[in-house]
Scaffold this motif. Structure first.
Motif, PDB file in Angstrom:
ATOM      1  N   PRO A 174       0.829  -1.210   0.000  1.00 54.99           N
ATOM      2  CA  PRO A 174       0.000   0.000   0.000  1.00 54.99           C
ATOM      3  C   PRO A 174       0.862   1.258   0.000  1.00 54.99           C
ATOM      4  O   PRO A 174       1.990   1.249   0.495  1.00 54.99           O
ATOM      5  N   GLY A 204      -8.391   5.083   4.634  1.00 52.71           N
ATOM      6  CA  GLY A 204      -8.094   3.780   5.202  1.00 52.71           C
ATOM      7  C   GLY A 204      -7.714   3.949   6.663  1.00 52.71           C
ATOM      8  O   GLY A 204      -7.864   5.035   7.236  1.00 52.71           O
ATOM      9  N   SER A 214      -7.376  -1.218   3.929  1.00 54.06           N
ATOM     10  CA  SER A 214      -7.873  -0.514   2.757  1.00 54.06           C
ATOM     11  C   SER A 214      -9.307  -0.966   2.512  1.00 54.06           C
ATOM     12  O   SER A 214      -9.619  -2.153   2.646  1.00 54.06           O
TER      13      SER A 214
END
Length: 293
Positions: A93, A253, A267
């Protein structure tokens, strides 16, 4: 020497875009950086005086490098496809503060390249991924992609079309309003912290899917259904002393910490005001470099 400095300056100007190509191709920030460095080495050893469009030339070079890396990864079978044999492998991420990403990070995650889409890209063959990423995301002509794959232009177009259908089928359109998505994630976080099972059910889609990637040390988990995901969220919240909102690949998130140690990155995929997908990275070997934002 001046020519070398000029070439280095040109490359640095292209670096953010090249890193974005590599991230979409590889799903790994570290491997993307390796691909960028290998591209620089290729450039520094090549006479490009006759190259009219250096940016396009570099894009095809890094595309070929990433293709080789994907093929090598597949041959070693180190990275199984998501949900294959019960395993879950999430891409790296890109975590930033709610205030937003810096310009280079913005390029990295432009075009709504969220974790859900990155997971779908992981299911494509190396050739499909290259054709789709270069053409659909970076507008590279099929005539330029075909030589990288050793295929005809028609065959390359077919690869991209097949990949496009798979992406559209597996990653349907989700909510795009940032404020609305933040409200949903905030409601999820509040309900989890408070152990409010009913409130969690209200914010979760009945068919929600939660995927957790714990790496090699922690078993990966795949859960389906609002009740199962809500129960797990409440249990996990007890271990996370500190959880707060961030941006994960440009969308709201959650990052959780325990005793100042990163515990997870979450997420969310949100559609019609409800969470339809929850992707959680808990791999201890991949969390520490991310730190606080």
């Amino acid at each position: 020497m001046s020519a070398n400095f000029f070439l280095a300056d040109r490359f640095e100007a292209e670096r953010p875009g090249l890193r974005a190509v590599a991230y979409r191709m590889l799903g790994s920030l570290a491997e993307a950086e390796d691909a960028v460095q290998e591209t620089w080495l290729k450039l520094s050893r090549t006479d490009v005086s006759g190259v009219k469009n250096l940016g396009a030339w570099l894009t095809t070079v890094i595309g070929r490098i990433c293709l080789d890396m994907l093929r090598s990864r597949t041959s070693r079978r180190e990275d199984p496809l998501p949900e294959q044999d019960g395993s879950v492998r999430l891409p790296d991420p890109v975590v930033t503060a709610l205030a937003g990403a810096d310009p280079e990070q913005e390029i990295l995650i432009a075009d709504s390249v969220g974790i859900a889409l990155m997971i779908v890209l992981e299911t494509l063959s190396p050739a499909e991924r290259l054709a789709f990423v270069l053409h659909d995301m970076f507008e590279v002509p099929f005539d330029d992609i075909a030589p990288i794959l050793g295929r005809t232009t028609v065959s390359t177009r077919q690869l991209a079309s097949r990949a496009r259908r798979r992406v559209q089928g597996a990653a349907p359109a989700a909510d795009t309003d940032p404020a609305r998505k933040r409200d949903v994630v905030d409601a999820f976080l509040t309900a989890s912290r408070g152990g409010d099972f009913e409130a969690l059910l209200a914010v979760l889609d009945p068919d929600v899917v939660a995927r957790s990637d714990g790496g090699t040390l922690v078993p990966s988990i795949l859960r389906r259904g609002a009740a199962d995901v809500a129960s797990q969220a409440i249990t996990f919240a007890r271990f996370a002393a500190d959880a707060h909102l961030v941006l994960v690949n440009g969308t709201p998130g959650v990052v959780s910490f325990a005793e100042d140690r990163p515990l997870s990155i979450m997420s969310f995929t949100i559609k019609d005001g409800r969470i339809t997908g929850l992707d959680i990275l808990t791999d201890p070997n991949r969390l520490p470099p991310l730190g606080r934002v």
